[in-house]
Scaffold this motif. Structure first.
Motif, mmCIF file in Angstrom:
data_model
loop_
_atom_site.group_PDB
_atom_site.id
_atom_site.type_symbol
_atom_site.label_atom_id
_atom_site.label_comp_id
_atom_site.label_asym_id
_atom_site.label_seq_id
_atom_site.Cartn_x
_atom_site.Cartn_y
_atom_site.Cartn_z
ATOM 1 N N ARG A 172 0.173 -1.926 -4.456
ATOM 2 C CA ARG A 172 0.738 -0.852 -3.615
ATOM 3 C C ARG A 172 1.959 -1.352 -2.846
ATOM 4 O O ARG A 172 2.973 -0.658 -2.767
ATOM 5 C CB ARG A 172 -0.322 -0.331 -2.639
ATOM 6 N N GLN A 173 1.850 -2.569 -2.305
ATOM 7 C CA GLN A 173 2.985 -3.121 -1.566
ATOM 8 C C GLN A 173 4.176 -3.376 -2.486
ATOM 9 O O GLN A 173 5.314 -3.093 -2.120
ATOM 10 C CB GLN A 173 2.589 -4.427 -0.861
ATOM 11 N N TRP A 174 3.931 -3.922 -3.673
ATOM 12 C CA TRP A 174 5.015 -4.151 -4.620
ATOM 13 C C TRP A 174 5.670 -2.835 -5.023
ATOM 14 O O TRP A 174 6.887 -2.747 -5.134
ATOM 15 C CB TRP A 174 4.505 -4.854 -5.869
ATOM 16 N N GLY A 175 4.848 -1.804 -5.216
ATOM 17 C CA GLY A 175 5.408 -0.499 -5.578
ATOM 18 C C GLY A 175 6.286 0.074 -4.484
ATOM 19 O O GLY A 175 7.390 0.581 -4.751
ATOM 20 N N SER A 176 5.827 -0.010 -3.245
ATOM 21 C CA SER A 176 6.647 0.525 -2.146
ATOM 22 C C SER A 176 7.900 -0.318 -1.927
ATOM 23 O O SER A 176 8.979 0.226 -1.641
ATOM 24 C CB SER A 176 5.828 0.610 -0.858
ATOM 25 N N TRP A 178 9.463 -2.035 -4.281
ATOM 26 C CA TRP A 178 10.363 -1.768 -5.407
ATOM 27 C C TRP A 178 11.056 -0.420 -5.232
ATOM 28 O O TRP A 178 12.226 -0.274 -5.587
ATOM 29 C CB TRP A 178 9.579 -1.800 -6.714
ATOM 30 N N ALA A 179 10.337 0.542 -4.669
ATOM 31 C CA ALA A 179 10.949 1.854 -4.430
ATOM 32 C C ALA A 179 12.115 1.728 -3.456
ATOM 33 O O ALA A 179 13.101 2.467 -3.552
ATOM 34 C CB ALA A 179 9.913 2.829 -3.888
ATOM 35 N N MET A 180 12.031 0.782 -2.513
ATOM 36 C CA MET A 180 13.134 0.588 -1.558
ATOM 37 C C MET A 180 14.260 -0.241 -2.167
ATOM 38 O O MET A 180 15.430 0.042 -1.957
ATOM 39 C CB MET A 180 12.623 -0.133 -0.293
ATOM 40 N N VAL A 181 13.932 -1.274 -2.946
ATOM 41 C CA VAL A 181 14.936 -2.219 -3.434
ATOM 42 C C VAL A 181 15.514 -1.785 -4.771
ATOM 43 O O VAL A 181 16.701 -1.990 -5.035
ATOM 44 C CB VAL A 181 14.304 -3.636 -3.558
#
Length: 190
Positions: A172-176, A178-181
């Motif tokens: 979940r943290q990687w997904g959020s 990645w959505a920002m970066v």
């Protein structure tokens, strides 16, 4: 120096690292705790269980008394299947001189009046034969091993469940992140 590199690699989750996340540290401690529980808890559970079982078997050997008995009924029944043991009525005399009768399992093929050995408790009631010393040792070892493996299985299962939850949290943290970066990484090809 070569051994120092291996130690550093092995302890990488505890050293300072800008890419290390809180979940990585939790996972490292979780693995350490699980293996400690397996090593200490599994061993302790196995030893305690084996010792307790051995004590129970020793108590049974001490409390159950072999007594001479006489078969009141035959153990062969016409037309019945041939079994190794059969239920038969027996009669025995207690140390105080009183006589008792009861039903117990005896070898098949015996006639009424045959002399056999039965086991009684301290009250003179029929009981099962206590396990021999070697059989008791084997059963205590099996029970101790089973207890140790049970603790090991529980520890591994709880550790695996905790690691799955940590992995879901990381995803979940990687997904959020990645959505920002991801959109800032530039142009699309094509």
């Amino acid at each position: 120096m070569h051994a120092g590199r291996r130690t550093t690699k092995w302890l990488w989750l505890w050293r300072s690292n800008p890419l290390r996340r809180h979940e990585d540290v939790l996972e490292a401690w979780l693995v350490l705790v699980v293996w400690t529980i397996i090593a200490v808890g599994g061993t302790l559970a196995g030893v305690v269980t084996a010792h307790a079982a051995d004590s129970v078997f020793a108590q049974q050997r001490a409390e159950r008394i072999p007594v001479a008995a006489v078969l009141v009924s035959d153990t062969t029944q016409p037309g019945a299947k041939s079994y190794y043991r059969a239920l038969a009525k027996v009669s025995w005399t207690l140390p105080d001189g009183s006589s008792r009768t009861g039903n117990t399992l005896v070898d098949t093929g015996l006639k009424a009046g045959s002399h056999i050995v039965v086991y009684t408790d301290r009250q003179g009631e029929l009981s099962t034969q206590p396990p021999s010393r070697s059989a008791a040792d084997m059963e205590a070892a099996v029970l101790g091993t089973t207890a140790g493996l049970g603790v090991t299985g529980l520890a591994l299962g709880a550790g695996a469940l905790a690691r799955v939850r940590l992995d879901r949290r990381r995803f979940r943290q990687w997904g959020s992140e990645w959505a920002m970066v991801g959109p800032k990484w530039g142009h699309k090809t094509g």
